[in-house]
Design an enzyme around this catalytic site. Sequence first.
Site, short mmCIF file in Angstrom:
data_model
loop_
_atom_site.label_atom_id
_atom_site.label_comp_id
_atom_site.label_asym_id
_atom_site.label_seq_id
_atom_site.Cartn_x
_atom_site.Cartn_y
_atom_site.Cartn_z
N THR A 1 46.81 -3.50 -36.12
CA THR A 1 46.83 -5.06 -35.85
C THR A 1 46.71 -5.20 -34.51
OG1 THR A 1 49.01 -4.77 -37.59
CG2 THR A 1 48.62 -6.62 -36.09
N GLY B 1 53.19 -2.24 -37.38
CA GLY B 1 53.83 -1.88 -38.22
C GLY B 1 55.30 -2.02 -38.47
#
EC number: 2.3.2.2
Length: 576
Positions: A385, A468
């Site tokens: 991400t 996460g």
Amino acid sequence: MSRPITAPRRGLALLALACALGLPLSAPAADRISGNAFATRSEVYAPHAIAATSHPLTTQIALDVMKAGGSAVDAAIAANAALGLMEPTGNGIGGDLFAIVWDPKTQKLYGYNGSGRSPKSLTLAEFQKRGLKDIPPHGPLPVTVPGTVDGWFALHERFGRKPMAENLAPAIRYARDGHPVHEVIAYYWNASVPRLSKWPGFKEQFTIDGRAPRTGEMWKNPNLADTLEQIAKGGRDAFYKGEIAHTIDAYFKANDGFLSYDDLAAHRGEWVEPVSTNYRGYDVWELPPNGQGIAALQILNLLEPYNLKSYGFGSVEHLHLFTEAKKLAFADRARWYADPAFSKSPVAKLISKDYAAQRRKLISMDKALREVQPATPKELDEGDTIYMTVADADGMMVSLIQSNYRGMGSGMAPPGLGFIFQDRGEQFVLKQGHPNSFAPGKRPFHTIIPAFVTKDGKPWLSFGVMGGAMQPQGHAQIVINLIDFGMNLQEAGDAPRLQHDGSTEPAGQATVMSDGGELDLETGFSYETVRELMRRGHSVRFAHGPYGGYQAIMVNPHGGYVGASESRKDGQAAGY
């Protein structure tokens, strides 16, 4: 990114140097080299506009856009497009996007959920026929519709000022001319190549003679440049209904996949109302499920009555209470967070002060919880991400997070398009009746979450911590570091972090925590604290790497903004 890989050797080298010099490592928020009570680097101050991203070149792109008259949203789109090129280990147009925008004209926050849905032709029975108990992390089966491009255009339609072609131009130029690969990105890229090279299109488009590009080596992606040019000319429909969509459809049909032209053509993200809780006078805002943002609000609600400031940063009480609150919040996360179109989540109750008071009774100051059950329906009755943030001279602030999920995603890279599809579908559960059970046309549980904080109805902080399950834990830690421990914006990110792992998960087989899980502690906490945590029943590990990536912009009460960037990554905060 679900479970970050071991950190680069740089962090170990810095630790070794500090030890060799006899420098203290346990001082709260201490510089990791000098031991002085300031952050690894200074906060960034700017009178007009500022950007904080995980790559220095994309930060500069965002500033250039705003200097040329673009809004913070224009700048965020331009930077995000370039990050898909420069940091494919964390994001790209094959992934999803979420954002929170502060609009100075209306003096309110707007939330956008840009997550895509599962293929309509793929069913739970298909997974069962294949004998699968979990959705695999790579290949065609975990692929869901990518929502990023649609998200760009939705944000731009409401808040953009510059033509989209101009916003995408810097990424197109760098894709054709090349750019040097940065250190942390090169590390993760190298780790991804062995796992993903078997999938069609990956090796041809994301390696140099079968290997990852090295630190400082020039990287070009002319295929992505062509794709972005089509989007710049044809708009979002060029991606979801045009030639690109037909190429994607043919690619998955030829490679045992289910994502189709019809899935792409039907996609639309949605504007959603951010939700909040008040923590010591500050309103902390997150987006509701199918994301996990409200877990951060639950953690803060559980911790608010405790005098964390008196305990002190890094104390056993601080770390113990935080870990126990996380366990309680994550038990609800596993049970109640899912696509609201398929399973209603009682958000208002979950983030209420009364519910927190009820659940707080389960916390003991002396003993770690080994098992935690989620709230029952009666008690509640009424998802690598990148994170980036941008603020412009007019007061608009953007908190944006975007991801391909696990590392570089599924490995599925359609020929000639220059991007990799996300593997977000891995977050579904292959169990009938679970709120996050796989179903056609459903959005999976999502880990990526942007955050925002207001004070007395005015913007105070735009921030995020990617990584996460670390993300809500990281959000809560940043808020606590700023409000309870009085750290500045850079110190709040540089301070050593903790991550609890092993809670019951809303994905995969959704196994239940029965042993209390594992507590990962970053270097910087005292051994006295570690020993006392173990006495209270915590299983403590020293893990390198899984502590997320932080960017933040705060409103400067004297005018302009303050910026901070993650010292564990390649990023930069800068302004003008």
